[in-house]
Design a protein around this motif. Structure first.
Motif, PDB file in Angstrom:
ATOM      1  N   GLY A  39       0.870  -1.169   0.000  1.00 25.90           N
ATOM      2  CA  GLY A  39       0.000   0.000   0.000  1.00 25.90           C
ATOM      3  C   GLY A  39       0.907   1.218   0.000  1.00 25.90           C
ATOM      4  N   ARG A  40       0.395   2.323   0.471  1.00 25.34           N
ATOM      5  CA  ARG A  40       1.242   3.519   0.525  1.00 25.34           C
ATOM      6  C   ARG A  40       2.217   3.411   1.689  1.00 25.34           C
ATOM      7  N   ARG A  41       3.251   4.220   1.644  1.00 23.77           N
ATOM      8  CA  ARG A  41       4.289   4.255   2.695  1.00 23.77           C
ATOM      9  C   ARG A  41       4.791   2.869   3.064  1.00 23.77           C
ATOM     10  N   GLY A  42       4.920   2.015   2.057  1.00 23.92           N
ATOM     11  CA  GLY A  42       5.484   0.686   2.296  1.00 23.92           C
ATOM     12  C   GLY A  42       4.606  -0.231   3.127  1.00 23.92           C
ATOM     13  N   ARG A  43       3.369   0.155   3.357  1.00 23.64           N
ATOM     14  CA  ARG A  43       2.481  -0.726   4.128  1.00 23.64           C
ATOM     15  C   ARG A  43       2.122  -1.955   3.298  1.00 23.64           C
ATOM     16  N   VAL A  44       1.787  -3.007   4.023  1.00 29.85           N
ATOM     17  CA  VAL A  44       1.502  -4.274   3.343  1.00 29.85           C
ATOM     18  C   VAL A  44       0.069  -4.291   2.808  1.00 29.85           C
ATOM     19  N   TRP A  45      -0.088  -4.791   1.563  1.00 28.10           N
ATOM     20  CA  TRP A  45      -1.434  -5.106   1.074  1.00 28.10           C
ATOM     21  C   TRP A  45      -1.559  -6.627   1.103  1.00 28.10           C
ATOM     22  N   HIS A  46      -2.377  -7.116   1.994  1.00 28.53           N
ATOM     23  CA  HIS A  46      -2.536  -8.564   2.160  1.00 28.53           C
ATOM     24  C   HIS A  46      -3.112  -9.148   0.864  1.00 28.53           C
ATOM     25  N   SER A  47      -2.343 -10.052   0.228  1.00 25.42           N
ATOM     26  CA  SER A  47      -2.665 -10.469  -1.147  1.00 25.42           C
ATOM     27  C   SER A  47      -2.600 -11.984  -1.338  1.00 25.42           C
ATOM     28  N   LEU A  92     -15.994   5.972  -1.405  1.00 25.60           N
ATOM     29  CA  LEU A  92     -14.571   6.282  -1.540  1.00 25.60           C
ATOM     30  C   LEU A  92     -14.091   7.106  -0.361  1.00 25.60           C
ATOM     31  N   LYS A  93     -12.913   6.736   0.119  1.00 21.72           N
ATOM     32  CA  LYS A  93     -12.258   7.562   1.133  1.00 21.72           C
ATOM     33  C   LYS A  93     -11.115   8.288   0.462  1.00 21.72           C
ATOM     34  N   TRP A  94     -11.142   9.618   0.534  1.00 24.91           N
ATOM     35  CA  TRP A  94     -10.076  10.407  -0.081  1.00 24.91           C
ATOM     36  C   TRP A  94      -8.731  10.022   0.528  1.00 24.91           C
ATOM     37  N   ASN A  96      -7.648   7.537  -1.756  1.00 21.12           N
ATOM     38  CA  ASN A  96      -7.364   6.332  -2.547  1.00 21.12           C
ATOM     39  C   ASN A  96      -7.947   5.012  -2.043  1.00 21.12           C
ATOM     40  N   ASP A  97      -9.007   5.021  -1.277  1.00 17.58           N
ATOM     41  CA  ASP A  97      -9.494   3.740  -0.764  1.00 17.58           C
ATOM     42  C   ASP A  97     -10.957   3.486  -1.107  1.00 17.58           C
ATOM     43  N   LEU A  98     -11.250   2.196  -1.336  1.00 14.15           N
ATOM     44  CA  LEU A  98     -12.629   1.785  -1.632  1.00 14.15           C
ATOM     45  C   LEU A  98     -13.229   1.121  -0.403  1.00 14.15           C
ATOM     46  N   LYS A 103     -16.550  -0.812   5.455  1.00 18.00           N
ATOM     47  CA  LYS A 103     -15.301  -1.562   5.661  1.00 18.00           C
ATOM     48  C   LYS A 103     -14.427  -1.479   4.413  1.00 18.00           C
ATOM     49  N   LYS A 104     -13.122  -1.663   4.618  1.00 15.47           N
ATOM     50  CA  LYS A 104     -12.203  -1.477   3.499  1.00 15.47           C
ATOM     51  C   LYS A 104     -12.282  -2.648   2.514  1.00 15.47           C
ATOM     52  N   LEU A 105     -12.518  -2.289   1.263  1.00 10.89           N
ATOM     53  CA  LEU A 105     -12.704  -3.284   0.198  1.00 10.89           C
ATOM     54  C   LEU A 105     -11.499  -3.327  -0.736  1.00 10.89           C
ATOM     55  N   LEU A 128      -8.232  -5.461  -4.842  1.00 11.61           N
ATOM     56  CA  LEU A 128      -9.666  -5.489  -4.528  1.00 11.61           C
ATOM     57  C   LEU A 128      -9.997  -6.861  -3.935  1.00 11.61           C
ATOM     58  N   ASN A 129     -10.639  -6.847  -2.763  1.00 11.40           N
ATOM     59  CA  ASN A 129     -11.036  -8.119  -2.150  1.00 11.40           C
ATOM     60  C   ASN A 129     -12.310  -8.601  -2.831  1.00 11.40           C
ATOM     61  N   VAL A 130     -12.172  -9.611  -3.654  1.00  8.93           N
ATOM     62  CA  VAL A 130     -13.342 -10.097  -4.388  1.00  8.93           C
ATOM     63  C   VAL A 130     -13.967 -11.284  -3.652  1.00  8.93           C
ATOM     64  N   ILE A 142      -4.553  -7.574   8.999  1.00 11.91           N
ATOM     65  CA  ILE A 142      -5.144  -6.334   8.484  1.00 11.91           C
ATOM     66  C   ILE A 142      -5.685  -5.561   9.689  1.00 11.91           C
ATOM     67  N   ASP A 143      -5.093  -4.393   9.929  1.00 15.54           N
ATOM     68  CA  ASP A 143      -5.378  -3.705  11.201  1.00 15.54           C
ATOM     69  C   ASP A 143      -6.572  -2.768  11.111  1.00 15.54           C
ATOM     70  N   GLN A 144      -7.535  -3.102  10.257  1.00 18.81           N
ATOM     71  CA  GLN A 144      -8.786  -2.337  10.224  1.00 18.81           C
ATOM     72  C   GLN A 144      -9.890  -3.226   9.676  1.00 18.81           C
ATOM     73  N   ALA A 145     -11.124  -2.787   9.853  1.00 22.67           N
ATOM     74  CA  ALA A 145     -12.248  -3.594   9.373  1.00 22.67           C
ATOM     75  C   ALA A 145     -12.188  -3.683   7.847  1.00 22.67           C
ATOM     76  N   LEU A 240      -6.498   9.859   6.086  1.00 23.71           N
ATOM     77  CA  LEU A 240      -7.702  10.441   6.681  1.00 23.71           C
ATOM     78  C   LEU A 240      -8.320   9.404   7.614  1.00 23.71           C
ATOM     79  N   ARG A 241      -8.687   9.843   8.785  1.00 22.07           N
ATOM     80  CA  ARG A 241      -9.340   8.948   9.743  1.00 22.07           C
ATOM     81  C   ARG A 241     -10.533   9.644  10.370  1.00 22.07           C
ATOM     82  N   PRO A 242     -11.626   8.912  10.578  1.00 27.17           N
ATOM     83  CA  PRO A 242     -12.738   9.550  11.293  1.00 27.17           C
ATOM     84  C   PRO A 242     -12.294   9.876  12.719  1.00 27.17           C
TER      85      PRO A 242
HETATM   86  P1  ATP Z   1      -5.535   3.787   5.439  1.00 26.37           P
HETATM   87  O1  ATP Z   1      -6.511   2.846   4.843  1.00 26.37           O
HETATM   88  O2  ATP Z   1      -4.799   3.212   6.567  1.00 26.37           O
HETATM   89  O3  ATP Z   1      -6.070   5.133   5.640  1.00 26.37           O
HETATM   90  P2  ATP Z   1      -3.717   3.974   3.260  1.00 26.37           P
HETATM   91  O4  ATP Z   1      -4.539   4.492   2.155  1.00 26.37           O
HETATM   92  O5  ATP Z   1      -2.413   4.604   3.483  1.00 26.37           O
HETATM   93  O6  ATP Z   1      -4.403   4.131   4.589  1.00 26.37           O
HETATM   94  P3  ATP Z   1      -3.222   1.619   1.849  1.00 26.37           P
HETATM   95  O7  ATP Z   1      -1.874   2.003   1.458  1.00 26.37           O
HETATM   96  O8  ATP Z   1      -4.296   1.735   0.833  1.00 26.37           O
HETATM   97  O9  ATP Z   1      -3.623   2.403   3.116  1.00 26.37           O
HETATM   98  O10 ATP Z   1      -3.268   0.124   2.375  1.00 26.37           O
HETATM   99  C1  ATP Z   1      -2.572  -0.350   3.482  1.00 26.37           C
HETATM  100  C2  ATP Z   1      -3.517  -0.629   4.631  1.00 26.37           C
HETATM  101  O11 ATP Z   1      -4.694  -1.301   4.200  1.00 26.37           O
HETATM  102  C3  ATP Z   1      -2.904  -1.592   5.624  1.00 26.37           C
HETATM  103  O12 ATP Z   1      -2.197  -0.871   6.607  1.00 26.37           O
HETATM  104  C4  ATP Z   1      -4.090  -2.356   6.208  1.00 26.37           C
HETATM  105  O13 ATP Z   1      -4.666  -1.649   7.259  1.00 26.37           O
HETATM  106  C5  ATP Z   1      -5.076  -2.357   5.091  1.00 26.37           C
HETATM  107  N1  ATP Z   1      -5.079  -3.607   4.291  1.00 26.37           N
HETATM  108  C6  ATP Z   1      -4.039  -4.389   3.898  1.00 26.37           C
HETATM  109  N2  ATP Z   1      -4.429  -5.407   3.123  1.00 26.37           N
HETATM  110  C7  ATP Z   1      -5.779  -5.292   3.001  1.00 26.37           C
HETATM  111  C8  ATP Z   1      -6.776  -6.046   2.329  1.00 26.37           C
HETATM  112  N3  ATP Z   1      -6.502  -7.113   1.576  1.00 26.37           N
HETATM  113  N4  ATP Z   1      -8.047  -5.607   2.454  1.00 26.37           N
HETATM  114  C9  ATP Z   1      -8.391  -4.531   3.174  1.00 26.37           C
HETATM  115  N5  ATP Z   1      -7.487  -3.773   3.822  1.00 26.37           N
HETATM  116  C10 ATP Z   1      -6.194  -4.146   3.749  1.00 26.37           C
END
Ligand code: ATP
Length: 243
Positions: A39-47, A92-94, A96-98, A103-105, A128-130, A142-145, A240-242
């Protein structure tokens, strides 16, 4: 050019490699599983290997990078429109997120390869989680819903059917963006804006700013009503966070 792999480090990396070896544009790279999804800033996208969608589009814009602000929002809007047509009420969350059902999709990661001048090669990555099941191994990281299309629909979702709607929508939105700029997309954004009129924290490396989200402007910047007045927040390394 279409590239499909059973496993790859990340589809953005696949496109970067192909950019070096072919002049063909656009390039669409897909895989069943990413070992280093980002993801951004080197964060992991669980894939995981779970009938999900991991794709990257290598696209050449006849524009300079400075004209492409708003691109990740345009990509998000293409996905939101396509998925809405398929009866998934995506938000959409400004920038870049769906989201689906709060919950994050999915997430979007736009990167640049090469020069800042026209023409400009960009890599548009989308995860995209299909069909990822709730009890999938590793999702506890994954540290969020989060959610998936199949979870929402209660049945397996056909990825080919999905991509046949999404890819043409993405292509047409990118062409409109290239020819006409961001104006049309600024008008579309409110339909999908998850945090409009809500209290949010804008978090960057240096500070946190609290305010009420007021949508976006013609450049795709977030408008934030704060005690100091109305601020324009541009993308980059900001979350952005609520509140
Ligand atoms: P955030 O969603 O934290 O505001 P971001 O836009 O910086 O920030 P991304 O770079 O889009 O986040 O994605 C990384 C974050 O998404 C991870 O830190 C984790 O919380 C979450 N994430 C990782 N893999 C998945 C996945 N398969 N489905 C949903 N969320 C995921």
């Amino acid at each position: 050019l279409f590239d499909y792999q059973v496993e790859s480090t990340s589809t953005n990396e696949t496109v970067k490699t192909l950019f070096k070896t072919t002049l063909h544009r656009p390039i669409l790279a897909t895989t069943e599983k990413q070992t280093q999804g980002r993801g951004r800033r080197g964060r992991v996208w669980h894939s995981p290997y779970a009938q999900n969608c991991y794709l990257s589009l290598g696209y050449r814009f006849n524009a300079a990078l400075s004209e492409l602000s708003g691109l990740s929002l345009v990509v998000g809007l293409a996905f939101a429109e396509a998925l809405s047509e398929l009866n998934f009420p995506v938000e959409l969350k400004w920038p870049n997120d769906l989201y689906l059902n709060g919950k994050k999709l999915g997430g979007i990661l736009v990167e640049l390869e090469g020069t800042f001048d026209a023409p400009c090669d960009v890599i548009i990555g989308v995860g995209l989680n299909v069909n990822m099941p709730l009890n999938d191994d590793g999702t506890e990281q994954i540290d969020q819903a989060w959610t998936s299309l199949s979870q929402y629909k209660g049945e397996v979702v056909d990825r080919t059917h999905l991509l046949l709607i999404i890819i043409p929508k993405l292509e047409s939105f990118l062409a409109i963006f290239e020819q006409q700029g961001f104006t049309k997309f600024a008008q579309l954004w409110p339909q999908y804006d998850r945090y409009i009129d809500q209290a949010v924290n804008i978090i960057s490396a240096e500070k946190v700013i609290t305010g009420i989200a007021q949508g976006i402007n013609e450049q795709g910047e977030l408008l934030l009503q704060t005690e100091q007045g109305l601020l324009n927040i541009s993308g980059g390394e900001i979350s952005l966070r609520p509140v």
